[in-house]
Design a protein around this motif. Structure first.
Motif, mmCIF file in Angstrom:
data_model
loop_
_atom_site.group_PDB
_atom_site.id
_atom_site.type_symbol
_atom_site.label_atom_id
_atom_site.label_comp_id
_atom_site.label_asym_id
_atom_site.label_seq_id
_atom_site.Cartn_x
_atom_site.Cartn_y
_atom_site.Cartn_z
ATOM 1 N N VAL A 87 31.464 44.560 50.199
ATOM 2 C CA VAL A 87 30.570 44.032 49.180
ATOM 3 C C VAL A 87 31.327 42.981 48.385
ATOM 4 C CG1 VAL A 87 29.217 44.596 47.135
ATOM 5 C CG2 VAL A 87 29.338 46.208 49.036
ATOM 6 N N LYS A 88 30.791 41.779 48.328
ATOM 7 C CA LYS A 88 31.437 40.711 47.579
ATOM 8 C C LYS A 88 30.988 40.810 46.133
ATOM 9 C CE LYS A 88 32.587 35.922 47.631
ATOM 10 N NZ LYS A 88 33.984 35.868 47.423
ATOM 11 N N LEU A 89 31.964 40.989 45.240
ATOM 12 C CA LEU A 89 31.664 41.102 43.817
ATOM 13 C C LEU A 89 31.344 39.737 43.233
ATOM 14 C CD1 LEU A 89 34.434 43.547 42.570
ATOM 15 C CD2 LEU A 89 32.040 44.039 42.964
ATOM 16 N N GLN A 90 30.405 39.725 42.349
ATOM 17 C CA GLN A 90 30.039 38.505 41.631
ATOM 18 C C GLN A 90 30.484 38.656 40.179
ATOM 19 O OE1 GLN A 90 28.611 35.816 43.121
ATOM 20 N NE2 GLN A 90 28.825 36.972 45.017
ATOM 21 N N PRO A 91 30.996 37.591 39.567
ATOM 22 C CA PRO A 91 31.383 37.686 38.161
ATOM 23 C C PRO A 91 30.165 37.897 37.265
ATOM 24 C CG PRO A 91 31.682 35.448 38.992
ATOM 25 C CD PRO A 91 31.258 36.292 40.150
ATOM 26 N N PRO B 175 35.175 50.090 36.442
ATOM 27 C CA PRO B 175 34.255 51.063 35.831
ATOM 28 C C PRO B 175 34.844 51.740 34.599
ATOM 29 C CG PRO B 175 35.155 51.903 37.883
ATOM 30 C CD PRO B 175 35.610 50.487 37.771
ATOM 31 N N LEU B 176 36.149 51.633 34.410
ATOM 32 C CA LEU B 176 36.806 52.268 33.275
ATOM 33 C C LEU B 176 37.024 51.309 32.112
ATOM 34 C CD1 LEU B 176 39.511 54.186 35.332
ATOM 35 C CD2 LEU B 176 37.278 55.014 34.585
ATOM 36 N N CYS B 177 36.624 50.031 32.263
ATOM 37 C CA CYS B 177 36.934 49.028 31.249
ATOM 38 C C CYS B 177 35.662 48.404 30.675
ATOM 39 C CB CYS B 177 37.837 47.950 31.848
ATOM 40 S SG CYS B 177 38.363 46.689 30.676
ATOM 41 N N GLY B 178 35.145 47.364 31.321
ATOM 42 C CA GLY B 178 33.929 46.713 30.858
ATOM 43 C C GLY B 178 34.103 45.715 29.731
ATOM 44 N N LEU B 179 35.342 45.282 29.468
ATOM 45 C CA LEU B 179 35.574 44.306 28.403
ATOM 46 C C LEU B 179 34.963 42.952 28.749
ATOM 47 C CD1 LEU B 179 39.310 44.962 27.465
ATOM 48 C CD2 LEU B 179 37.291 45.584 26.160
ATOM 49 N N GLU B 180 34.564 42.227 27.732
ATOM 50 C CA GLU B 180 34.042 40.879 27.927
ATOM 51 C C GLU B 180 35.202 39.947 28.290
ATOM 52 O OE1 GLU B 180 31.721 37.569 25.317
ATOM 53 O OE2 GLU B 180 31.207 39.673 25.006
ATOM 54 N N LEU B 181 34.982 39.070 29.277
ATOM 55 C CA LEU B 181 36.036 38.187 29.763
ATOM 56 C C LEU B 181 35.876 36.773 29.230
ATOM 57 C CD1 LEU B 181 35.997 39.359 33.482
ATOM 58 C CD2 LEU B 181 37.576 40.065 31.695
ATOM 59 N N ASP B 182 37.006 36.122 28.941
ATOM 60 C CA ASP B 182 36.988 34.737 28.485
ATOM 61 C C ASP B 182 36.643 33.782 29.625
ATOM 62 O OD1 ASP B 182 37.710 35.514 25.933
ATOM 63 O OD2 ASP B 182 39.857 35.328 26.357
ATOM 64 N N ASN B 183 37.175 34.067 30.816
ATOM 65 C CA ASN B 183 36.927 33.234 31.987
ATOM 66 C C ASN B 183 35.652 33.715 32.677
ATOM 67 O OD1 ASN B 183 36.913 31.866 34.409
ATOM 68 N ND2 ASN B 183 39.018 32.387 34.961
ATOM 69 N N PRO B 184 34.601 32.901 32.733
ATOM 70 C CA PRO B 184 33.337 33.352 33.328
ATOM 71 C C PRO B 184 33.415 33.591 34.834
ATOM 72 C CG PRO B 184 33.211 31.039 32.767
ATOM 73 C CD PRO B 184 34.519 31.537 32.224
ATOM 74 N N LYS B 185 34.460 33.099 35.495
ATOM 75 C CA LYS B 185 34.592 33.293 36.939
ATOM 76 C C LYS B 185 35.493 34.472 37.293
ATOM 77 C CE LYS B 185 33.694 28.531 38.162
ATOM 78 N NZ LYS B 185 34.147 27.356 38.900
ATOM 79 N N ALA B 186 36.105 35.095 36.292
ATOM 80 C CA ALA B 186 37.008 36.221 36.529
ATOM 81 C C ALA B 186 36.225 37.495 36.822
ATOM 82 C CB ALA B 186 37.911 36.428 35.318
#
Length: 67
Positions: free
Chosen positions: A27-31, A38-49
Motif C-alpha cells: 500500500v503506497k502511503l499518501q501524505p 499510529p502512535l503519533c499523529g503530529l501535524e507536519l511542517d512539510n506537506p509531502k512528509a
C-alpha cells in the motif's frame, strides 16, 4: 536428460514463483499533513512528509507487520 544444475534451477524458479504469489500487496502511503505513525499523529511542517522522524517510521513499519 537434465543434470543437477538444471534440476536445481527449476526448483529455485518454483520457489521464487510461489514467494511472489504469496507476498502481500504493498500500500503506497499518501501524505496527509500529519505523521502516519499510529502512535503519533503530529501535524507536519512539510506537506509531502509521511513521518515526523525515523522512530515514527519504524513504529509504522512494526504496526504494518503485525497486521
Amino acid at each position: 536428460m537434465a543434470d543437477f544444475a538444471d534440476i536445481a534451477a527449476d526448483r529455485q524458479q518454483q520457489i521464487n514463483d510461489t514467494a511472489l504469489q504469496a507476498r502481500r500487496q504493498v500500500v503506497k502511503l499518501q501524505p496527509t499533513g500529519e505523521c502516519r505513525s499510529p502512535l503519533c499523529g503530529l501535524e507536519l511542517d512539510n506537506p509531502k512528509a509521511l513521518f515526523c522522524n525515523s522512530q515514527c517510521a519504524l513504529d509504522h513499519e512494526k504496526e504494518m507487520r503485525r497486521g
